[in-house]
Design a protein around this motif. Structure first.
Motif, PDB file in Angstrom:
ATOM      1  N   ARG A   1       1.436  -3.785   7.851  1.00 29.82           N
ATOM      2  CA  ARG A   1       1.471  -2.197   8.312  1.00 29.82           C
ATOM      3  C   ARG A   1       1.533  -1.598   8.896  1.00 29.82           C
TER       4      ARG A   1
ATOM      5  N   ASP B   1      -0.686  -3.692  -4.758  1.00 32.53           N
ATOM      6  CA  ASP B   1      -1.459  -5.385  -5.878  1.00 32.53           C
ATOM      7  C   ASP B   1      -0.042  -6.101  -6.229  1.00 32.53           C
TER       8      ASP B   1
ATOM      9  N   THR C   1      -3.690   1.050  -3.126  1.00 31.39           N
ATOM     10  CA  THR C   1      -2.809  -0.423  -3.176  1.00 31.39           C
ATOM     11  C   THR C   1      -2.906  -1.109  -4.448  1.00 31.39           C
TER      12      THR C   1
ATOM     13  N   GLN D   1      -5.453   7.056  -0.060  1.00 31.13           N
ATOM     14  CA  GLN D   1      -4.624   5.619   0.098  1.00 31.13           C
ATOM     15  C   GLN D   1      -4.533   4.369  -1.473  1.00 31.13           C
TER      16      GLN D   1
ATOM     17  N   GLU E   1       0.249   5.457   0.958  1.00 25.78           N
ATOM     18  CA  GLU E   1      -0.650   6.378   1.648  1.00 25.78           C
ATOM     19  C   GLU E   1       0.091   7.628   0.845  1.00 25.78           C
TER      20      GLU E   1
ATOM     21  N   GLN F   1       1.000  -1.208  -0.033  1.00 19.25           N
ATOM     22  CA  GLN F   1      -0.102  -0.433   0.382  1.00 19.25           C
ATOM     23  C   GLN F   1       0.623   1.152  -0.103  1.00 19.25           C
TER      24      GLN F   1
END
Length: 780
Positions: free
Chosen positions: A768, A742, A740, A738, A727, A725
């Motif tokens: 995280r 992948d 993703t 935010q 951010e 992720q």
């Protein structure tokens, strides 16, 4: 460091108060304030090489400068005074303290009188690491000035005298030695007397009046190599007194002496001394009149030190024939001689070599002189701890060249001849020089001297813009120029700068622009349609810029020497003409200040030129906190960036760039380089967030973002398989977006409707945790 008089100044002033009712007491009084030496007879009766001592007596013919003078003061360091005679009458109540011999007179003398004082003395003469009276094995010699000793004049190291730059006298130097040794002095050799006791006495006479620091003696086992130069007025003897082993090296070491002399006579006037003389010494070099102390190590048999003998020879015009009136104005001696040591190469070799040498020197002046000398000093008021430093020598030389450009070639050299003739055998100030150049050129030189000599720092000139109005067979071109300054604030008037107009086919025309104040403009008629206008293309004025132009025909890296800029040409179909200018002046600021962003207050670049239809290149700019950018980059929280504008009439904007280096030193690379101005800036980013997901994360190159700064889209590439992720946070810690990942290797992010400023991009892993952070700058 010692001062001229270290005794009680108030007591001395009271003692001298009776000398002249009109005399105004000063905080510091020197012997030269009250009396003038007309002639010295220095008789060195014994020079003991083993004990490193001398035994001598000096007779001085003096003329009072004030009426009712009842004491005479002379300067003599470290040596013991045995006796003093005034008009052949012994004086028993003289004193010798703090380098001053004070001699009371039985009756006062006045300005119409002359008086002879004879001083007998002996001892070990003073020397510092450079100046003074030295012994080296079986050789002894003096160097007339001290580098670290203040005041610098060191005639007083070996004879009693009035030791300053303004008191000039003629000299007779007698030296008695063992008959297998030779004594070398200034002027001409009047006699060599065999004393019939195994000793000989050499008598050297200098008729031209010179200050004490220019009189000299050297003794030892010297061999003489002689030559003669046919001058424009007289045949001039050339003498080289050197160690016997060095005689074979003289022709190779001084192979272009005649050519240099011919050039200096042509440009500065006839050689005005009885001989050209060099004497080999253990250390040096020093411009003693007609007896230049020249280091033995520089007599190499080749031309390696040609610049040095040329520098010292030029002092026979600049420094000896005319002399600075105080140490604070040493540029009058050394700046001109340093110019000469470079100028001769332009004529005898080629202009390109002269340009390279001067550019290198000018670069050092702009980058380091103010740090070496603790500030920007006017050339006519350099503190004495820096008398023999970069300002006097190198900056002085660039100012001489700027004067040459300002006046033009013919006017400059004609004015030099007149200056040297008008003020021959005097000591002068910069104001005297200004007045003489004004009188002999018909040009008011106050503007130039105010801008270049009387104020610290260096003027900076640039082209803001130009406007072309085509006419039948020609163009009317108006050029708008601006003046800034490197160093203390000052705006000069009566500025003259050279501009070159160039067409797209490289036809060129050069003219000068005259203006006063911060800005100015001038309109010229040009016989073609100019595509570009360059300022000081040939690097003649040495304002606060380092310039370099090149014709580029091939791909690859092209370094623009001393500009801290390199161009990597990726694609080129024809020749390109490019000038790179490193401007040592503050960049123009934003019309509307940007929070947390500051631009360099010290420097920026101008890259301009004529490019072929196909031209792609990458530019490289150097940054460094340690010297160039210490007022811009203050700490690790500063993020270095670069901005661009096409010309001075446009606002700065961010460009795509990458960096190689760290926060304090490195290179900035600009892709798809465009012609225009470039300046460095920093964003001061202090995250300061208590959320450890921001503050604990350290960048480990797990992702890369470009362009950064950007006024639009940001591209991210990832180099960490655990990343899931991305951010984007504001500096206040607000989560903006935010995204993703992948398993993507790259993605693009467009800020959208958010405020410009600095943001933090945080790359997170599967648990995280913050893997890496990067500062990104969104700028509209």
């Amino acid at each position: 460091m010692k001062k001229r008089i270290q005794s009680n100044v108030i007591g001395l002033m009271l003692m001298l108060a009776s000398l002249c009712s009109a005399y105004v007491a000063r905080a510091e009084i020197t012997p030269g304030d009250t009396i003038h030496a007309v002639n010295y007879l220095i008789d060195l009766q014994e020079i003991d090489m083993g004990a490193q001592t001398i035994s001598a007596h000096t007779t001085i013919r003096l003329v009072p400068l004030v009426n009712d003078l009842d004491i005479i003061q002379l300067q003599l360091m470290q040596l013991t005074v045995d006796s003093v005679f005034v008009e052949q009458v012994k004086v028993n109540n003289f004193t010798h303290a703090d380098e001053i011999i004070t001699i009371p007179l039985t009756s006062p003398i006045s300005t119409s009188d002359t008086i002879d004082v004879e001083v007998y003395y002996h001892g070990q003469p003073f020397h510092e690491s450079w100046g003074g009276f030295h012994y080296s094995g079986s050789y002894a010699f003096n160097l007339g000035v001290g580098i670290s000793w203040i005041p610098h004049n060191l005639g007083q190291a070996w004879f009693p005298c009035i030791d300053d730059f303004t008191d000039r006298a003629s000299y007779e130097v007698r030296v008695t030695l063992d008959e297998d040794l030779t004594a070398v002095g200034g002027g001409y050799l009047a006699s060599v007397t065999n004393n019939g006791n195994g000793t000989v006495t050499f008598q050297w006479i200098i008729d031209n009046p010179i200050p004490t620091y220019l009189v000299s003696v050297a003794v030892g086992d010297y061999a003489l190599v002689e030559d003669t130069y046919s001058g424009i007025e007289n045949d001039i003897p050339i003498t080289y007194y050197v160690r016997p082993i060095d005689t074979v090296k003289i022709p190779g070491s001084f192979q272009r002496m005649h050519e240099v002399l011919a050039l200096f006579e042509e440009k500065f006037g006839a050689y005005d001394w009885p001989r050209v003389g060099y004497v080999g010494t253990a250390i040096g070099a020093m411009e003693h009149a007609t007896n230049i102390a020249y280091p033995n190590s520089c007599i190499t048999g080749n031309s390696s030190y040609e610049w040095l003998y040329t520098h010292e020879l030029s002092h026979m015009w600049f420094g000896d024939k005319v002399t600075c009136s105080s140490a604070e104005e040493m540029w009058i001696n050394e700046g001109w001689a340093t110019f000469c040591q470079n100028y001769y190469v332009e004529v005898l070799d080629d202009p390109a070599t002269f340009k390279i040498q001067m550019r290198n020197m000018h670069s050092d002046v702009l980058m380091s002189c103010h740090t070496e000398e603790n500030g920007y000093h006017p050339l006519n008021n350099i503190p004495q701890e820096y008398t023999y430093g970069t300002s006097a020598y190198d900056k002085g030389a660039t100012v001489v060249q700027a004067l040459r450009a300002y006046l033009g070639e013919d006017v400059f050299f004609d004015a030099c001849k007149a200056y040297l003739e008008d003020l021959a055998f005097t000591s002068l100030s910069s104001y005297d020089m200004e007045a003489t150049f004004t009188a002999n050129t018909g040009i008011d030189m106050s503007g130039f001297f105010n801008n270049w000599v009387y104020h610290g720092g260096t003027p900076h000139y640039s082209i803001d813009s130009f406007n072309v109005v085509p006419q039948k067979g020609a163009s009317e071109v108006t050029v708008y120029v601006k003046q800034k300054r490197k160093g203390p604030a000052f705006t000069g008037d009566e500025n003259i700068m050279e501009v070159t107009f160039m067409s797209d086919t490289w036809d060129s025309f050069t003219d000068t622009i005259h203006f006063s104040g911060t800005t100015g403009h001038s309109t010229k008629i040009v016989a073609f349609l100019p595509e570009e206008v360059f300022i000081d293309l040939e690097e003649r004025y040495f304002d606060a810029t380092i310039d370099y132009y090149k014709v580029i025909t091939e791909t690859g890296e092209h370094n623009f020497s001393k500009t801290n800029f390199m161009l990597d040409v990726i694609e080129i179909t024809d020749s390109a003409f490019i000038q790179a200018t490193h401007n040592f002046a503050p960049a123009d600021t934003f019309a509307v200040p940007v929070p947390e962003l500051r631009l360099s207050d010290y420097r920026y670049w101008t890259i301009k030129g004529l490019l072929p239809e196909t031209f792609t290149a990458k530019g490289r700019f150097f940054y460094s906190k340690s010297n160039l950018d210490n007022t811009l980059i203050l700490s690790e929280t500063d993020s270095i960036v670069i901005f661009y504008r096409k010309n001075a009439g446009m606002e700065w904007e961010p460009v795509n760039f990458t960096t190689l280096g760290n926060w304090s030193i490195g290179y900035i690379y600009v892709e798809n380089m465009q012609m225009g101005d470039y300046t460095l800036g920093v964003w001061d980013i202090s995250v300061g967030n208590e959320d450890d997901q921001l503050s604990d994360a350290e960048s480990n190159a797990s992702f890369y973002v470009y362009p950064n700064p950007s006024s639009g889209k940001f591209n991210f590439t990832f180099d960490n398989e655990d990343a899931v992720q991305l951010e984007i946070y504001s500096l206040s810690g607000e989560l903006i977006e935010q995204i993703t990942i992948d398993n993507k290797k790259e993605l693009q992010w467009e800020p959208g409707n958010i405020a410009y400023g600095t943001y933090i991009a945080v790359l997170r892993g599967k648990s995280r945790q913050a893997i890496s952070t990067e500062k990104i700058i969104y700028f509209k």
